[in-house]
Design a protein around this motif. Structure first.
Motif, PDB file in Angstrom:
ATOM      1  N   VAL A  30       0.870  -1.237   0.037  1.00 13.57           N
ATOM      2  CA  VAL A  30       0.035  -0.010   0.043  1.00 13.57           C
ATOM      3  C   VAL A  30       0.914   1.299  -0.118  1.00 13.57           C
ATOM      4  N   THR A  31       2.214   1.207   0.810  1.00 12.37           N
ATOM      5  CA  THR A  31       2.880   2.306   0.800  1.00 12.37           C
ATOM      6  C   THR A  31       3.511   2.586  -0.752  1.00 12.37           C
ATOM      7  N   ILE A  34       0.843   4.404  -2.692  1.00 11.65           N
ATOM      8  CA  ILE A  34       0.809   5.718  -2.130  1.00 11.65           C
ATOM      9  C   ILE A  34       1.736   6.559  -2.879  1.00 11.65           C
ATOM     10  N   ARG A  41      -3.501   7.287   1.411  1.00  8.89           N
ATOM     11  CA  ARG A  41      -4.294   6.062   1.837  1.00  8.89           C
ATOM     12  C   ARG A  41      -5.823   6.094   1.955  1.00  8.89           C
ATOM     13  N   TYR A  45      -8.456   4.019  -0.398  1.00 10.01           N
ATOM     14  CA  TYR A  45      -9.619   3.198   0.101  1.00 10.01           C
ATOM     15  C   TYR A  45     -10.838   3.860  -0.045  1.00 10.01           C
ATOM     16  N   LYS A  51      -6.682  -2.875  -1.166  1.00  9.02           N
ATOM     17  CA  LYS A  51      -5.499  -3.002  -2.170  1.00  9.02           C
ATOM     18  C   LYS A  51      -5.964  -4.031  -3.140  1.00  9.02           C
TER      19      LYS A  51
END
Length: 194
Positions: A30-31, A34, A41, A45, A51
């Motif tokens: 996820v990082t 981003i 984040r 979402y 994800k």
């Protein structure tokens, strides 16, 4: 009053597709998303879900980009077998190209990485494969009806063999330094159509 999005969800989805395609699902955090997408984040979402949801949406986008062209190509009037041959040779050339070696095919990558344990991804892989097999099957039926393909050949079995070949050349093309390996395999398979 609802806030307006400060980014284009369509462009962000395309960018996510490119990152997942290059790195795969598990290797993309996820990082990473981003940083690559340039959004927070919470925005990811709120717009796309988890994800995994974003990955599935990226698969859907890939199918929208790729699948209709094959159907259009194989549905053209006239002799069908030369078009089938051209499709197989194009897939082989793409698989052996520098971009093919770098990224491979998003669906094939997903089939290898996620399909064995992810029913939603497996369903999308299967749909994509149907979008290859079905027009190949139809084209081979036409080829047989037009006298291009011998009567003793099974168009369904040949379409399935070509689907498996096309998926295989994508994997081998991604991993091999020898483009002749993919090209030779494609030509041997095409010889079965004579």
């Amino acid at each position: 009053m609802a806030r307006t999005k400060e980014f284009d969800p369509d462009a962000v989805l395309q960018s996510a597709l490119e990152l997942f395609w290059r790195r795969g699902y598990e290797a993309t955090s996820v990082t990473d998303l981003i940083e690559h997408l340039g959004i927070g984040r919470a925005s990811i979402y709120a717009t796309f879900g988890s994800k995994h949801d974003l990955y599935l949406k990226a698969m859907d986008r890939y199918a929208e980009m790729r699948d209709p062209f094959l159907l259009a190509e194989l549905s053209q009037p006239g002799p069908a077998l030369p078009t089938v041959r051209a499709v197989v040779r194009r897939f082989a050339a793409e698989a052996a190209s520098p971009e093919g070696r770098l990224n491979g095919c998003f669906v094939t990558n997903t089939a290898a990485e996620l399909a064995p344990h992810d029913p939603a991804a497996a369903r999308r892989v299967e749909i994509s494969w149907e979008h290859i097999e079905t027009p190949l099957h139809s084209a081979l039926i036409r080829a047989q009806a037009q006298g291009e393909l011998p009567e003793d050949r099974d168009p369904r079995a040949l379409a399935r063999m070509l689907l498996v070949l096309l998926q295989g050349v994508r994997i081998v093309g991604k991993a091999s330094n020898d483009p002749a390996r993919v090209r030779d395999a494609a030509e041997q398979a095409l010889a079965l159509l004579d």
